[in-house]
Design an enzyme around this catalytic site. Structure first.
Site, PDB file in Angstrom:
ATOM      1  N   GLU A 203      -8.180   4.784   4.704  1.00 40.72           N
ATOM      2  CA  GLU A 203      -7.989   4.218   3.363  1.00 40.72           C
ATOM      3  C   GLU A 203      -7.945   5.375   2.370  1.00 40.72           C
ATOM      4  O   GLU A 203      -8.924   6.103   2.212  1.00 40.72           O
ATOM      5  CB  GLU A 203      -9.151   3.273   3.013  1.00 40.72           C
TER       6      GLU A 203
ATOM      7  N   GLU B  34       0.865  -1.179   0.000  1.00 40.72           N
ATOM      8  CA  GLU B  34       0.000   0.000   0.000  1.00 40.72           C
ATOM      9  C   GLU B  34       0.907   1.237   0.000  1.00 40.72           C
ATOM     10  O   GLU B  34       1.242   1.805   1.046  1.00 40.72           O
ATOM     11  CB  GLU B  34      -0.944  -0.069   1.199  1.00 40.72           C
TER      12      GLU B  34
HETATM   13  O1  LIG Z   1      -8.966  -3.524   0.673  1.00 35.87           O
HETATM   14  C1  LIG Z   1      -8.843  -4.416   1.500  1.00 35.87           C
HETATM   15  O2  LIG Z   1      -9.399  -5.525   1.347  1.00 35.87           O
HETATM   16  C2  LIG Z   1      -8.047  -4.193   2.765  1.00 35.87           C
HETATM   17  C3  LIG Z   1      -7.542  -2.799   3.002  1.00 35.87           C
HETATM   18  C4  LIG Z   1      -6.983  -2.776   4.412  1.00 35.87           C
HETATM   19  O3  LIG Z   1      -5.860  -3.125   4.610  1.00 35.87           O
HETATM   20  N1  LIG Z   1      -7.867  -2.450   5.377  1.00 35.87           N
HETATM   21  C5  LIG Z   1      -7.547  -2.616   6.765  1.00 35.87           C
HETATM   22  C6  LIG Z   1      -8.708  -2.141   7.605  1.00 35.87           C
HETATM   23  C7  LIG Z   1      -8.412  -2.262   9.083  1.00 35.87           C
HETATM   24  C8  LIG Z   1      -9.605  -1.931   9.980  1.00 35.87           C
HETATM   25  O4  LIG Z   1     -10.593  -2.670   9.943  1.00 35.87           O
HETATM   26  O5  LIG Z   1      -9.514  -0.948  10.739  1.00 35.87           O
HETATM   27  C9  LIG Z   1      -7.274  -4.096   7.050  1.00 35.87           C
HETATM   28  O6  LIG Z   1      -7.973  -4.941   6.473  1.00 35.87           O
HETATM   29  O7  LIG Z   1      -6.392  -4.382   7.845  1.00 35.87           O
HETATM   30 ZN   LIG Z   2      -4.001  -2.090   4.435  1.00 38.29          ZN
END
Ligand SMILES: O=C(O)CCC(=O)N[C@@H](CCC(=O)O)C(=O)O
Ligand SMILES: [Zn+2]
Length: 344
Positions: A223, A66
């Site tokens: 994000e 990322e």
């Molecule tokens: O796009 C995706 O599938 C994942 C993007 C990402 O890394 N999102 C985080 C969100 C964390 C949270 O829920 O606060 C993750 O999945 O770790």
């Molecule tokens: Zn991520």
């Protein structure tokens, strides 16, 4: 030693990438009096000489592919070390998973963002991400604890999403265990170009939840767009984020625009669907974007024999990923949420 190069070029990112697992601690002072402490690979702390009131954690590369957030932090760190950005607040920058940056993958062996809040110590598994999660918890703990009580704390954990999104930038507000959500934080996010916020309804093992739950920090997973390799990010899309973060750390206080609920799209998590079976599929294509809504009764996912159908009209998909490890979150669904008296 690496310090002479770092003082000259401010390139802590390359230094981190050249040292995937460890870097001896070292420190120096900038001409403007700011103390620069390299605590480990990917972990650098800045303490301005004057009085400060905020302790700010900015993390990126918790997922190594990322890259946009990594580039934003790289630019901020370089301007601080070169003396172009003078700090008024304490800041801890973290590049979470250096090896995963180098292999351009989300993680090496295990998803780092499922290992916080002590999860890294559970079971018999040993791997570099578990070691790193424990160390990162320790660095954040020391950063928030080595100063007097009562200071303002925040942690923005910067990510990009695997899929495209109807709402390009959005933030995840970790579960606050009944405490109110803060309009002032929504204003900060809006200033970063983020007008969409999801409120979580359960404890998690993410980095932002850790800082929120353990230290009462205003913490978010932010994000900032879609995953792209280095060199392919249109950095103009992150100008508001970068300038808002710069203001946060270089000003004594920052005034944000007055709160107006119409500026935001707020969602609450409706449910979390975990992958429990090898055979786990979605009925929608890879091109289906985050925030795509489904009508009640439409198929959302199939986990072995179990079919998950949308429970309400407008139930929208977030982070669909059929390739997660068994037992992990494969999909979040959200529904719209109104601003209420639970926002202060
Ligand atoms: O796009 C995706 O599938 C994942 C993007 C990402 O890394 N999102 C985080 C969100 C964390 C949270 O829920 O606060 C993750 O999945 O770790
Ligand atoms: Zn991520």
């Amino acid at each position: 030693m690496y310090l002479e190069d770092l003082k000259k070029n401010g390139d802590f990112l390359t230094l981190t990438r050249n040292n995937e697992f460890h870097l001896p601690a070292s420190s120096f002072t900038l001409d403007n009096g700011t103390l620069v402490e390299v605590l480990d690979t990917g972990v650098i702390q800045f303490t301005p000489s004057g009085r400060t009131s905020k302790d700010v954690v900015l993390s990126s590369a918790i997922h190594g592919n990322e890259t946009a957030p990594i580039e934003i932090c790289d630019q901020l760190i370089q301007s601080i070390i070169k003396g172009e950005l003078a700090l008024k607040q304490r800041v801890l920058f973290i590049y979470g998973n250096p090896k995963s940056i180098n292999i351009a993958k989300r993680f090496v062996e295990e998803n780092l963002n499922r290992l916080f809040n002590g999860e890294h110590a559970k079971g018999d598994i040993q791997n570099p991400e578990r070691v790193r999660a424990e160390k990162l918890e320790q660095y954040v703990t020391a950063f928030f604890s080595d100063v007097e009580e009562g200071r303002y704390r925040c942690h923005y954990d910067l990510h990009t999403a695997i899929r495209g999104s109807k709402n390009e930038k959005f933030a995840v507000y970790p579960y606050l265990h009944g405490k109110p959500w803060k309009k002032q934080q929504l204003q900060f996010l809006l200033s970063c170009g983020v007008n969409t916020v999801l409120t979580m309804r359960a404890a998690a093992t993410t980095f932002s939840y850790f800082s929120s739950f353990v230290f009462g920090a205003d913490a978010f997973t932010v994000e900032l767009g879609q995953v792209k390799p280095f060199g392919e990010n249109d950095m103009s899309r992150f100008a508001k984020t970068k300038s808002t973060l710069s203001a946060l750390i270089s000003q004594e206080s920052v005034e944000y625009k007055q709160f107006n609920a119409n500026d935001f799209e707020l969602f609450q998590v409706h449910r979390t669907i975990n992958r429990t079976q090898e055979q786990f599929t979605f009925p929608f294509p890879e091109s289906a974007v985050n925030f795509t809504g489904f009508n009640e009764g439409e198929l959302l996912a199939t986990d072995g024999e179990v079919e998950y159908l949308a429970e309400v009209d407008g139930e929208a998909i977030i982070f669909p990923n059929a390739n997660v490890a068994l037992g992990q979150r494969a999909l979040l669904t959200v529904i719209p949420m109104e601003v209420s008296d639970k926002f202060i």
